[in-house]
Design a protein around this motif. Structure first.
Motif, PDB file in Angstrom:
ATOM      1  N   ALA A  22       0.613  -1.049   0.046  1.00 23.38           N
ATOM      2  CA  ALA A  22       0.084   0.011   0.150  1.00 23.38           C
ATOM      3  C   ALA A  22       0.811   1.337  -0.026  1.00 23.38           C
ATOM      4  CB  ALA A  22      -0.910  -0.011   1.031  1.00 23.38           C
ATOM      5  N   LEU A  23       2.003   1.429   0.750  1.00 26.28           N
ATOM      6  CA  LEU A  23       2.758   2.507   0.738  1.00 26.28           C
ATOM      7  C   LEU A  23       3.235   3.087  -0.515  1.00 26.28           C
ATOM      8  CD1 LEU A  23       5.152   3.116   3.786  1.00 26.28           C
ATOM      9  CD2 LEU A  23       3.272   4.366   3.343  1.00 26.28           C
ATOM     10  N   PRO A  24       4.130   2.175  -1.311  1.00 25.85           N
ATOM     11  CA  PRO A  24       4.352   2.434  -2.679  1.00 25.85           C
ATOM     12  C   PRO A  24       3.480   3.069  -3.453  1.00 25.85           C
ATOM     13  CG  PRO A  24       5.372   0.279  -2.172  1.00 25.85           C
ATOM     14  CD  PRO A  24       4.332   0.518  -0.985  1.00 25.85           C
ATOM     15  N   MET A  25       2.149   2.304  -3.382  1.00 26.82           N
ATOM     16  CA  MET A  25       1.160   2.906  -4.141  1.00 26.82           C
ATOM     17  C   MET A  25       0.737   4.458  -3.778  1.00 26.82           C
ATOM     18  SD  MET A  25      -0.340   0.763  -6.187  1.00 26.82           S
ATOM     19  CE  MET A  25      -1.721  -0.299  -6.253  1.00 26.82           C
ATOM     20  N   ALA A  26       0.501   4.222  -2.439  1.00 22.98           N
ATOM     21  CA  ALA A  26       0.418   5.943  -1.718  1.00 22.98           C
ATOM     22  C   ALA A  26       1.587   6.893  -2.437  1.00 22.98           C
ATOM     23  CB  ALA A  26       0.311   5.895  -0.595  1.00 22.98           C
ATOM     24  N   PHE A  27       2.488   6.498  -2.242  1.00 23.72           N
ATOM     25  CA  PHE A  27       3.577   7.531  -2.681  1.00 23.72           C
ATOM     26  C   PHE A  27       3.743   7.546  -4.044  1.00 23.72           C
ATOM     27  CE2 PHE A  27       7.260   7.485   0.623  1.00 23.72           C
ATOM     28  CZ  PHE A  27       6.514   7.276   1.611  1.00 23.72           C
ATOM     29  N   HIS A  28       3.297   6.661  -4.781  1.00 17.98           N
ATOM     30  CA  HIS A  28       3.346   6.658  -6.328  1.00 17.98           C
ATOM     31  C   HIS A  28       2.233   7.713  -6.669  1.00 17.98           C
ATOM     32  CE1 HIS A  28       4.000   5.337 -10.322  1.00 17.98           C
ATOM     33  NE2 HIS A  28       2.525   5.396 -10.638  1.00 17.98           N
ATOM     34  N   ALA A  29       1.083   7.770  -5.963  1.00 18.75           N
ATOM     35  CA  ALA A  29      -0.043   8.713  -6.304  1.00 18.75           C
ATOM     36  C   ALA A  29       0.378   9.870  -6.296  1.00 18.75           C
ATOM     37  CB  ALA A  29      -1.083   8.283  -5.202  1.00 18.75           C
ATOM     38  N   PHE A  30       1.305  10.317  -5.473  1.00 16.50           N
ATOM     39  CA  PHE A  30       1.730  11.942  -5.396  1.00 16.50           C
ATOM     40  C   PHE A  30       3.155  11.934  -5.941  1.00 16.50           C
ATOM     41  CE2 PHE A  30       4.375  11.922  -1.563  1.00 16.50           C
ATOM     42  CZ  PHE A  30       3.676  11.074  -0.693  1.00 16.50           C
ATOM     43  N   GLY A  31       3.504  10.994  -6.737  1.00 14.96           N
ATOM     44  CA  GLY A  31       4.563  11.527  -7.464  1.00 14.96           C
ATOM     45  C   GLY A  31       5.948  11.417  -6.790  1.00 14.96           C
ATOM     46  N   ALA A  32       5.884  10.920  -5.523  1.00 13.08           N
ATOM     47  CA  ALA A  32       7.222  10.770  -4.882  1.00 13.08           C
ATOM     48  C   ALA A  32       8.000   9.613  -5.122  1.00 13.08           C
ATOM     49  CB  ALA A  32       6.965  10.707  -3.284  1.00 13.08           C
TER      50      ALA A  32
ATOM     51  N   PHE C 188       2.186  17.743  -1.169  1.00  9.85           N
ATOM     52  CA  PHE C 188       3.170  16.573  -1.366  1.00  9.85           C
ATOM     53  C   PHE C 188       3.610  16.807  -2.961  1.00  9.85           C
ATOM     54  CE2 PHE C 188      -0.407  14.828   1.127  1.00  9.85           C
ATOM     55  CZ  PHE C 188       0.376  14.722   2.192  1.00  9.85           C
ATOM     56  N   GLU C 189       3.075  17.381  -3.783  1.00 11.58           N
ATOM     57  CA  GLU C 189       3.402  17.141  -5.191  1.00 11.58           C
ATOM     58  C   GLU C 189       4.582  18.238  -5.611  1.00 11.58           C
ATOM     59  OE1 GLU C 189      -0.518  17.078  -6.724  1.00 11.58           O
ATOM     60  OE2 GLU C 189      -0.637  15.596  -5.545  1.00 11.58           O
ATOM     61  N   SER C 190       4.468  19.243  -4.852  1.00 15.75           N
ATOM     62  CA  SER C 190       5.344  20.417  -5.341  1.00 15.75           C
ATOM     63  C   SER C 190       6.663  20.174  -4.705  1.00 15.75           C
ATOM     64  CB  SER C 190       4.743  21.696  -5.313  1.00 15.75           C
ATOM     65  OG  SER C 190       4.437  21.679  -3.950  1.00 15.75           O
ATOM     66  N   GLY C 191       7.596  21.323  -5.245  1.00 17.66           N
ATOM     67  CA  GLY C 191       8.680  21.358  -4.379  1.00 17.66           C
ATOM     68  C   GLY C 191       9.898  20.408  -4.786  1.00 17.66           C
ATOM     69  N   ARG C 196       9.967  17.721  -0.677  1.00 17.18           N
ATOM     70  CA  ARG C 196       9.033  16.501  -0.550  1.00 17.18           C
ATOM     71  C   ARG C 196       9.194  15.457   0.520  1.00 17.18           C
ATOM     72  NH1 ARG C 196       8.941  13.751  -5.911  1.00 17.18           N
ATOM     73  NH2 ARG C 196      10.904  14.731  -6.424  1.00 17.18           N
ATOM     74  N   ALA C 197      10.393  15.221   0.844  1.00 15.58           N
ATOM     75  CA  ALA C 197      10.656  14.394   1.632  1.00 15.58           C
ATOM     76  C   ALA C 197      10.337  14.885   3.087  1.00 15.58           C
ATOM     77  CB  ALA C 197      12.173  14.151   1.981  1.00 15.58           C
ATOM     78  N   LYS C 198      10.194  16.155   3.243  1.00 13.69           N
ATOM     79  CA  LYS C 198       9.812  16.643   4.599  1.00 13.69           C
ATOM     80  C   LYS C 198       8.187  16.839   4.654  1.00 13.69           C
ATOM     81  CE  LYS C 198      13.017  20.423   5.490  1.00 13.69           C
ATOM     82  NZ  LYS C 198      13.427  21.611   4.993  1.00 13.69           N
ATOM     83  N   ALA C 199       7.510  16.517   3.530  1.00 14.72           N
ATOM     84  CA  ALA C 199       6.008  16.529   3.518  1.00 14.72           C
ATOM     85  C   ALA C 199       5.582  15.009   3.671  1.00 14.72           C
ATOM     86  CB  ALA C 199       5.530  17.094   2.089  1.00 14.72           C
ATOM     87  N   LEU C 200       6.513  14.275   3.924  1.00 16.88           N
ATOM     88  CA  LEU C 200       6.095  12.809   4.143  1.00 16.88           C
ATOM     89  C   LEU C 200       5.486  12.354   5.492  1.00 16.88           C
ATOM     90  CD1 LEU C 200       8.737  10.735   2.129  1.00 16.88           C
ATOM     91  CD2 LEU C 200       6.425  11.180   1.488  1.00 16.88           C
TER      92      LEU C 200
END
Lengths: 187, 286, 263
Positions: A22-32, C188-191, C196-200
């Motif tokens: 689930a976490l990779p999915m969530a991360f993926h969803a906001f482009g991280a 979450f998306e920008s920056g 982005r790490a800090k937004a986690l």
């Protein structure tokens, strides 16, 4: 954390395995995406909180289930990833059992850092000796496990200990050193 | 107008075998300072509507205007929206994450450009507004609070931004009667001070007490829109939509059947009691 | 509010949907082996047609069966390029420093790319036509020999099936938490990477808290009902594999054998 029953450890481990998906999915969803190595986090948490056998299972089953359900990681990458994550789960679990400095954060950091190093070294060795014998070099290891993974490593070092602390604050896992009053942090 | 919703439609999983329409051609508007309830049976599209109205889902068809501005327009500054529109989701206590209540409540103010001192004041105001003891809780971990206190801390986090409009999704679920009462009082007070409030809920009693207008969603359509007393008056229609009405409204209906002349647009206990007394005293006309 | 999750089961009645899950999973492993063993153009023609027939038999809309393939196109491009540029060949077409372009390199890139795409399609078909619980049961029954080397298979399979049941709930919750924190002004998306790490943490901490809370509640409920561990669990009698399942496996094994001996 001796007070947790086997059933509770088992179910927490199941939750961590599910989070590996689930976490990779969530991360993926906001482009991280994968730069932050989201799948590693639940394995460390599982090892640190439930002990090494559960950490081991999480390290194997987490990426395997995710790979079976979504192809992330792709099947070809799975073996090395399993070695790496299994080592994380086992080493962090064993060290949490052995290292008792009376300071929660010290215990957590020692266990975490040693586990990170052990996992990356062993996964590199596994790759060099077994999975990609011959075509794998020291330079590839350094770039793969140390350089490109630095954002993920940073996240792991910054957040995993405080995540464990938060779980204790929320009384979801037992306090490691119960005499410490909640509220005042011992670092 | 706070909100203007124009022919809004939404389809989930478009183009797959699981395609399901969630909203079909919904239009309505909400004026400044209104207190509006939204009811609907599970799966009627109210959660989708809420997400669309809060700009948390892009609207593929139709428009959402907030304070006259299209929130899906290219170049619209979402951070402005976040500051004027507060959203309180179901079980908001699950958003708590900071190490202290103070930091958690201040989270939404991070990008606000306010000075440290102003932020501190806002945080204190918000924590006190929700009825928590500022000096006691500010340094505590929000995760260690009791269930009711956690809910309050989470609400404080939304209020700290001092939004002009507030959207709430099932805010009373999981609260004890006292907690529910306190929350409704707080909402009514905020509304009286000028905040537009939109509350999605199954809890007809709470809506009956606090809301003045009610929208009913049924299978993705807007089935009813009017003063809450009027919508509750038609209990048969409500039952057709799979919804109940408030206990006070039901009591008024039962009393009427027994021959007591009680008005049928009663929604709350506060209206019921005087109405019954009047009916008993004067046989209908005061 | 994810519109279409990768690997989400889509109900249906095709041959692939109805096939025994154990057969499907073992067949899947055999076919992966076949793909890796394939090395010649003729071999590829055979493997590709085999896999395309399977995909057609699943009656999945093509754009869904290949969904993850299209999503990963940029990744494929990079993989292909790396192979083309850095493959060390005896007969380079063009060379500049460590950059070497050769026919061998292009072939190697295409080979790897084709493998990934085929395996992706296979596992899409597997997961889109098999309910997660059936897949888990299949893996459990294939794992049972591990008992002899001391693995507590009962406990492990209990944990795995609980994990799979947690997945939809946790996906929904992570999504809810992301939405709620966005509504609170989290960006979450920008920056840059560091921003982005800090937004986690606003995301990570609540996700773990809610996952652990659910797990805790479930553990309490299980203990209250007297659950003591896998050894004491009554196991459903497993049914023998149907003939159609064996037939499918035989076909997959035949493909493997052909790739080894013929091409």
């Amino acid at each position: 954390m001796e007070k947790m029953s086997a059933v509770k450890r088992a179910i927490l481990c199941a939750a961590c395995i599910a989070l590996c998906y689930a976490l990779p999915m969530a991360f993926h969803a906001f482009g991280a995406g994968s730069v932050f190595l989201p799948m590693h986090i639940p394995v460390f948490i599982c090892g640190l909180t439930c002990g090494w056998p559960y950490g081991l299972l999480c390290g194997i089953a987490g990426p395997a289930i995710s790979s079976a359900l979504t192809n992330m990681p792709p099947v070809a990458m799975l073996p090395t990833m399993v070695v790496e994550l299994a080592v994380y789960g086992v080493v962090s679990g064993i060290l949490m059992q052995i290292v008792r400095t009376k300071r929660l954060y010290v215990d957590l950091y020692i266990s975490l850092v040693v586990a990170i190093l052990a996992g990356r070294v062993l996964a590199g060795m596994a790759r060099a000796l077994i999975f990609a014998a011959g075509s794998y070099s020291m330079a590839a290891w350094v770039s793969g496990y140390l350089v490109t993974s630095w954002p993920g490593t940073l996240i792991q070092l910054l957040f995993i200990p405080s995540l464990v602390y938060a779980l204790m604050q929320a009384r979801l896992i037992p306090q490691r050193y119960p005499k410490t009053k909640t509220g005042d942090r011992k670092v | 107008m706070s909100f203007e919703i124009k022919s809004l439609s939404y389809v989930y999983q478009r183009g797959t075998p699981l395609e399901t329409p969630a909203l079909e051609n919904v239009s309505f508007s909400i004026g400044d300072g209104e207190f509006v309830g939204i009811m609907g049976h599970t799966g009627c599209g109210k959660s989708t509507l809420l997400h669309l109205m809060a700009g948390l889902l892009p609207a593929p068809a139709g428009t959402v205007l907030i304070d006259g501005e299209d929130i899906n327009r290219k170049g619209y500054d979402r951070s402005v929206l976040r500051r004027k529109l507060g959203v309180l989701f179901q079980f908001p206590e699950s958003q708590l994450f900071e190490s202290t209540v103070e930091k958690d409540v201040a989270f939404g103010l991070k990008h606000s450009g306010l000075s440290t001192k102003d932020i501190e004041q806002r945080v204190q105001w918000a924590i006190e507004t929700v009825g928590l003891d500022y000096s006691r809780v500010k340094g505590q971990s929000p995760l260690g609070l009791s269930g009711g206190e956690k809910r309050r801390a989470a609400i404080a986090g939304v209020l700290a931004v001092q939004p002009r409009h507030l959207i709430l999704d099932e805010p009373t679920v999981g609260l004890d009667p006292m907690g529910r009462e306190a929350l409704l009082e707080l909402l009514v007070k905020l509304n009286r001070d000028g905040m537009t409030i939109l509350m999605v809920s199954h809890d007809a009693d709470s809506l009956g007490e606090a809301a003045r207008r009610l929208l009913v969603l049924h299978q993705g359509h807007l089935a009813a829109d009017g003063p809450i007393g009027q919508v509750f008056a038609d209990m048969d229609a409500m039952a057709d939509w799979g919804l109940g009405v408030s206990q006070s409204r039901e009591a008024a209906g039962l009393l009427a059947r027994k021959g007591l002349e009680v008005p049928q647009d009663i929604t709350s206990y506060r209206q019921l009691l005087p109405a019954v007394l009047t009916a008993l005293k004067g046989g209908g006309s005061p | 509010m994810n519109s279409q999750l990768t690997g989400q089961y889509i109900p249906g009645t095709s041959i692939m949907h109805r096939m025994d899950a154990r057969a499907k999973f073992s067949g899947f492993l055999l076919l992966i082996a076949a793909v890796i063993l394939t090395g010649t153009i003729k071999g590829y023609l055979l493997t590709i047609s085999f896999i395309l027939i399977i995909a057609a038999l699943s009656k999945l809309p093509p754009e869904i069966a290949t969904g993850s393939v299209r999503r990963m196109l940029p990744f494929f491009f990079v993989v292909f390029l790396l192979n083309v540029l850095f493959f060390e060949s005896e007969t380079p077409l063009w060379q500049w420093g460590i950059v070497t372009i050769s026919i061998d390199g292009i072939a190697q890139g295409a080979n790897i790319l084709l493998r990934i795409v085929l395996i992706l399609i296979l596992s899409n078909v597997l997961t889109l036509t098999t309910p997660p619980m059936a897949l888990m049961a299949a893996i459990e029954s294939l794992m049972s020999p591990l008992r002899f080397i001391g693995v507590p298979v009962g406990d492990v399979s209990m944990i795995l099936s609980v994990a799979v049941q947690f997945i939809p709930t946790l996906l929904r919750e992570t999504d809810d938490i992301r939405t709620a924190q966005t509504a609170r002004g989290a960006q979450f998306e920008s920056g840059k990477l560091l921003d982005r790490a800090k937004a986690l943490p606003p995301l990570l901490t609540p996700i773990f808290l809610s996952a652990f809370k659910r797990a805790d509640e479930l553990a309490v409920a299980m203990e209250a009902r007297g659950y003591r561990g896998g050894k004491h669990r009554t196991k459903k009698a497993s049914q023998p594999m149907p003939v159609s399942g064996w037939l499918a496996l035989l076909l997959c094994a035949a493909l493997c054998a052909l790739q080894i001996f013929l091409f």
